[in-house]
Design a protein around this motif. Structure first.
Motif, PDB file in Angstrom:
ATOM      1  N   LEU A  22       0.840  -1.193   0.000  1.00  0.00           N
ATOM      2  CA  LEU A  22       0.000   0.000   0.000  1.00  0.00           C
ATOM      3  C   LEU A  22       0.877   1.246   0.000  1.00  0.00           C
ATOM      4  O   LEU A  22       0.578   2.237  -0.676  1.00  0.00           O
ATOM      5  CB  LEU A  22      -0.937  -0.004   1.206  1.00  0.00           C
ATOM      6  CG  LEU A  22      -2.117  -0.972   1.136  1.00  0.00           C
ATOM      7  CD1 LEU A  22      -2.897  -0.952   2.444  1.00  0.00           C
ATOM      8  CD2 LEU A  22      -3.043  -0.629  -0.031  1.00  0.00           C
ATOM      9  N   GLY A  23       1.978   1.204   0.750  1.00  0.00           N
ATOM     10  CA  GLY A  23       2.920   2.322   0.718  1.00  0.00           C
ATOM     11  C   GLY A  23       3.527   2.496  -0.659  1.00  0.00           C
ATOM     12  O   GLY A  23       3.710   3.622  -1.132  1.00  0.00           O
ATOM     13  N   ASP A  68       3.744   6.149   9.366  1.00  0.00           N
ATOM     14  CA  ASP A  68       2.656   5.637   8.540  1.00  0.00           C
ATOM     15  C   ASP A  68       3.190   5.329   7.149  1.00  0.00           C
ATOM     16  O   ASP A  68       4.386   5.113   6.961  1.00  0.00           O
ATOM     17  CB  ASP A  68       1.496   6.639   8.518  1.00  0.00           C
ATOM     18  CG  ASP A  68       1.913   8.007   7.981  1.00  0.00           C
ATOM     19  OD1 ASP A  68       2.988   8.116   7.344  1.00  0.00           O
ATOM     20  OD2 ASP A  68       1.155   8.982   8.181  1.00  0.00           O
ATOM     21  N   LEU A  69       2.336   5.328   6.152  1.00  0.00           N
ATOM     22  CA  LEU A  69       2.759   4.946   4.806  1.00  0.00           C
ATOM     23  C   LEU A  69       3.522   6.032   4.067  1.00  0.00           C
ATOM     24  O   LEU A  69       4.149   5.743   3.056  1.00  0.00           O
ATOM     25  CB  LEU A  69       1.537   4.538   3.967  1.00  0.00           C
ATOM     26  CG  LEU A  69       0.662   3.415   4.525  1.00  0.00           C
ATOM     27  CD1 LEU A  69      -0.395   3.023   3.494  1.00  0.00           C
ATOM     28  CD2 LEU A  69       1.491   2.211   4.928  1.00  0.00           C
ATOM     29  N   VAL A  70       3.458   7.268   4.556  1.00  0.00           N
ATOM     30  CA  VAL A  70       4.006   8.361   3.744  1.00  0.00           C
ATOM     31  C   VAL A  70       4.770   9.433   4.498  1.00  0.00           C
ATOM     32  O   VAL A  70       5.630  10.101   3.916  1.00  0.00           O
ATOM     33  CB  VAL A  70       2.874   9.080   2.959  1.00  0.00           C
ATOM     34  CG1 VAL A  70       2.266   8.174   1.912  1.00  0.00           C
ATOM     35  CG2 VAL A  70       1.808   9.609   3.909  1.00  0.00           C
ATOM     36  N   TRP A 113      -8.686   2.943   4.509  1.00  0.00           N
ATOM     37  CA  TRP A 113      -8.963   4.280   3.969  1.00  0.00           C
ATOM     38  C   TRP A 113      -7.992   4.611   2.836  1.00  0.00           C
ATOM     39  O   TRP A 113      -8.388   5.163   1.803  1.00  0.00           O
ATOM     40  CB  TRP A 113      -8.870   5.308   5.098  1.00  0.00           C
ATOM     41  CG  TRP A 113      -8.987   6.736   4.678  1.00  0.00           C
ATOM     42  CD1 TRP A 113     -10.135   7.449   4.470  1.00  0.00           C
ATOM     43  CD2 TRP A 113      -7.906   7.642   4.429  1.00  0.00           C
ATOM     44  NE1 TRP A 113      -9.840   8.740   4.103  1.00  0.00           N
ATOM     45  CE2 TRP A 113      -8.481   8.896   4.071  1.00  0.00           C
ATOM     46  CE3 TRP A 113      -6.513   7.539   4.483  1.00  0.00           C
ATOM     47  CZ2 TRP A 113      -7.696  10.008   3.767  1.00  0.00           C
ATOM     48  CZ3 TRP A 113      -5.740   8.651   4.172  1.00  0.00           C
ATOM     49  CH2 TRP A 113      -6.329   9.866   3.819  1.00  0.00           C
ATOM     50  N   VAL A 114      -6.717   4.287   3.032  1.00  0.00           N
ATOM     51  CA  VAL A 114      -5.721   4.528   1.978  1.00  0.00           C
ATOM     52  C   VAL A 114      -6.086   3.740   0.730  1.00  0.00           C
ATOM     53  O   VAL A 114      -6.071   4.272  -0.387  1.00  0.00           O
ATOM     54  CB  VAL A 114      -4.305   4.154   2.459  1.00  0.00           C
ATOM     55  CG1 VAL A 114      -3.319   4.128   1.288  1.00  0.00           C
ATOM     56  CG2 VAL A 114      -3.817   5.147   3.510  1.00  0.00           C
ATOM     57  N   GLU A 411       9.568   4.649  -1.771  1.00  0.00           N
ATOM     58  CA  GLU A 411      10.111   5.626  -2.725  1.00  0.00           C
ATOM     59  C   GLU A 411      11.316   5.055  -3.450  1.00  0.00           C
ATOM     60  O   GLU A 411      11.468   5.245  -4.666  1.00  0.00           O
ATOM     61  CB  GLU A 411      10.495   6.921  -2.014  1.00  0.00           C
ATOM     62  CG  GLU A 411      11.115   7.932  -2.960  1.00  0.00           C
ATOM     63  CD  GLU A 411      11.418   9.269  -2.307  1.00  0.00           C
ATOM     64  OE1 GLU A 411      12.027  10.129  -2.984  1.00  0.00           O
ATOM     65  OE2 GLU A 411      11.055   9.466  -1.131  1.00  0.00           O
ATOM     66  N   GLU A 412      12.197   4.364  -2.727  1.00  0.00           N
ATOM     67  CA  GLU A 412      13.396   3.813  -3.348  1.00  0.00           C
ATOM     68  C   GLU A 412      13.039   2.784  -4.414  1.00  0.00           C
ATOM     69  O   GLU A 412      13.633   2.767  -5.506  1.00  0.00           O
ATOM     70  CB  GLU A 412      14.295   3.204  -2.272  1.00  0.00           C
ATOM     71  CG  GLU A 412      14.922   4.250  -1.345  1.00  0.00           C
ATOM     72  CD  GLU A 412      15.618   3.627  -0.153  1.00  0.00           C
ATOM     73  OE1 GLU A 412      15.548   2.391   0.014  1.00  0.00           O
ATOM     74  OE2 GLU A 412      16.234   4.376   0.630  1.00  0.00           O
ATOM     75  N   ILE A 413      12.077   1.914  -4.119  1.00  0.00           N
ATOM     76  CA  ILE A 413      11.650   0.927  -5.112  1.00  0.00           C
ATOM     77  C   ILE A 413      10.996   1.627  -6.294  1.00  0.00           C
ATOM     78  O   ILE A 413      11.259   1.297  -7.466  1.00  0.00           O
ATOM     79  CB  ILE A 413      10.693  -0.090  -4.479  1.00  0.00           C
ATOM     80  CG1 ILE A 413      11.443  -0.956  -3.467  1.00  0.00           C
ATOM     81  CG2 ILE A 413      10.047  -0.976  -5.555  1.00  0.00           C
ATOM     82  CD1 ILE A 413      10.572  -1.920  -2.689  1.00  0.00           C
ATOM     83  N   CYS A 414      10.148   2.598  -6.012  1.00  0.00           N
ATOM     84  CA  CYS A 414       9.474   3.348  -7.072  1.00  0.00           C
ATOM     85  C   CYS A 414      10.474   4.000  -8.010  1.00  0.00           C
ATOM     86  O   CYS A 414      10.374   3.882  -9.240  1.00  0.00           O
ATOM     87  CB  CYS A 414       8.555   4.392  -6.439  1.00  0.00           C
ATOM     88  SG  CYS A 414       7.733   5.480  -7.622  1.00  0.00           S
TER      89      CYS A 414
END
Length: 437
Positions: A22-23, A68-70, A113-114, A411-414
């Motif tokens: 989800l992140g 959290d996720l972000v 919710w996310v 973020e690194e994977i993205c």
């Protein structure tokens, strides 16, 4: 996408719709919308769930809501836990609680919710990944991944991200006992709900971890008339050894330092940090448990007890009960304990998940290794890539399976996927399924 043929084609398939993926989904929507538009998350559960087996109403997260996720990646993101509270009209009440650790049930609600707030990344629930096999071109280079689902569907993707959990650890001494009589912590809420709470079960709780402690506490309410023996190899329950100093080793920035360290140094760090996360109980839970046991002694109740320094050396079923052979570590004396149910707070299998091990075998890899950016090292040129989340503790540090580094890792994977796409363009591929899949 060619669903009519039983094959679904996407650019990125993420297996597991827990916090890690989800992140990643959020990072893709915010940083790489061109990838997000062709990304699919699948999960075997029928709903977005987080630690569903341990969602006791009083249980709290053990990390700050800021993890959290972000937030540690982008504090201004609309997907933050604080924005969730704002959007659901609960921010004032949470602020008034004056806590950094939300209840586990409300963090689970935040994850749902996310998932509902995503606008590009698609999620399919009730889809269990049964196997993953590489797709190769005529030269043998890997060009994608065929993921077969339990329902017979096949998904073809160029990028694959594994974000599922490890398998529950069932001690080998209990391997032959019927699963009807064994309840791992991951199943606690679901399995206990099926029991008659008024019956006087004879129960064993195994392990000295937080999950074992939470089950022992919960059983007081869920099976109030039961006789409960809490079995552990240690001399007693221990508090986690975290401090503000050791917590710095859970920073996302510490991953670089750990990854670059020599193997012997990595082993030392993991060894010294072990008691900050494993086989320990949080101080508030210890206080609560001791107060309960204190009152039990005062009231001369003997139906809840801790049995320390024992090994379960064998187990078998005899009629309607489980017979546990216990060996006292102090004296060597062997006794039998007869129980109706055995609850396991024994954590997870430390091996790579079966899906990953099988994929590595198909790739001809002797061992599973990932780059600093969590990309599976395949040892050959490839126009495809596979990433592993939450299973890289040996190379990326003790925080890898926790929420602590999740936002930054996403973020690194993205960014690695975006760079890989630009570096190695690929033409459209056929969705033809390989033989034997």
């Amino acid at each position: 996408m060619s669903e009519d043929t039983g094959v679904v084609e996407v650019e990125l398939l993420a297996v597991g719709a827990g916090p890690s993926n989800l992140g990643l989904a959020v990072a893709l929507e915010e940083l790489a919308p061109e990838v997000a538009a062709s990304t699919l998350l699948i999960d075997r559960n029928p709903a977005i769930e987080w630690q569903p087996g341990m969602l006791m109403p009083w249980a709290t997260s053990q990390v700050s809501f800021l993890k959290d996720l972000v937030t540690q990646r982008d504090p201004c993101s609309r997907f933050s836990f604080l924005n969730h509270l704002f959007e659901t009209d609960r921010l004032d009440e949470f602020v008034n609680m004056s806590t950094f650790t939300p209840y586990r049930v409300e963090f689970a609600e935040y994850l749902r919710w996310v998932a509902d707030s995503l606008t590009q990344v698609r999620i399919r629930l009730g889809c269990e990944a049964a196997a993953v096999r590489p797709r190769r071109d005529d030269t043998g280079a890997v060009t994608g991944w065929f993921t077969s689902l339990a329902d017979g569907t096949t998904i073809l993707s160029r990028y694959l991200v594994y974000g599922g959990s490890r398998e529950p650890n069932i001690p080998p001494e209990l391997a032959g006992v019927s699963r009807d009589r064994i309840i791992h912590s991951t199943q606690y809420r679901h399995r206990v709900a099926e029991l008659d709470g008024e019956l006087p079960y004879r129960v064993a709780v195994v392990g000295s971890s937080q999950s074992a402690a939470e089950m022992f506490r919960a059983l007081r309410d869920d099976l109030p008339d039961s006789d409960i023996s809490w079995l552990m190899r240690s001399i007693g329950l221990s508090s986690d050894q975290s401090s503000k100093f050791t917590n710095e080793m859970y920073y996302p920035s510490f991953v670089d330092e750990f990854y670059d360290a020599r193997p012997a140094a990595r082993e030392q760090i993991l060894r010294e940090l072990y008691r900050t996360n494993y086989s320990v109980v949080t101080p508030p839970m210890l206080e609560h448990l001791y107060a309960d046991l204190y009152l039990d002694r005062f009231q001369e109740r003997t139906d809840r007890r801790l049995v320390t320094m024992v090994d379960i050396t064998s187990a078998h079923e005899a009629g309607d009960e489980v017979v546990l052979e216990l060996t006292d570590r102090r004296t060597g004396a062997v006794t039998e304990l007869r129980r109706d149910l055995v609850f396991l707070g024994t954590g997870f299998d430390t091996r790579m998940p079966r899906l990953v091990r099988d994929l590595a075998n198909d790739l001809g890899l002797e061992q599973v290794e990932v780059s600093r950016q969590y990309r599976l090292e395949m040892g050959s040129d490839s126009t495809a890539a596979c990433y592993l989340q939450g299973v890289n503790e040996e190379t990326h540090g003790i925080s890898d399976s926790l929420l602590s580094v999740l936002a930054q890792r996403a973020e690194e994977i993205c960014r690695d996927i975006v760079a890989h796409r630009g570096r190695i363009p690929v033409t459209a591929v056929s969705a033809e399924e390989p033989a034997g899949l």
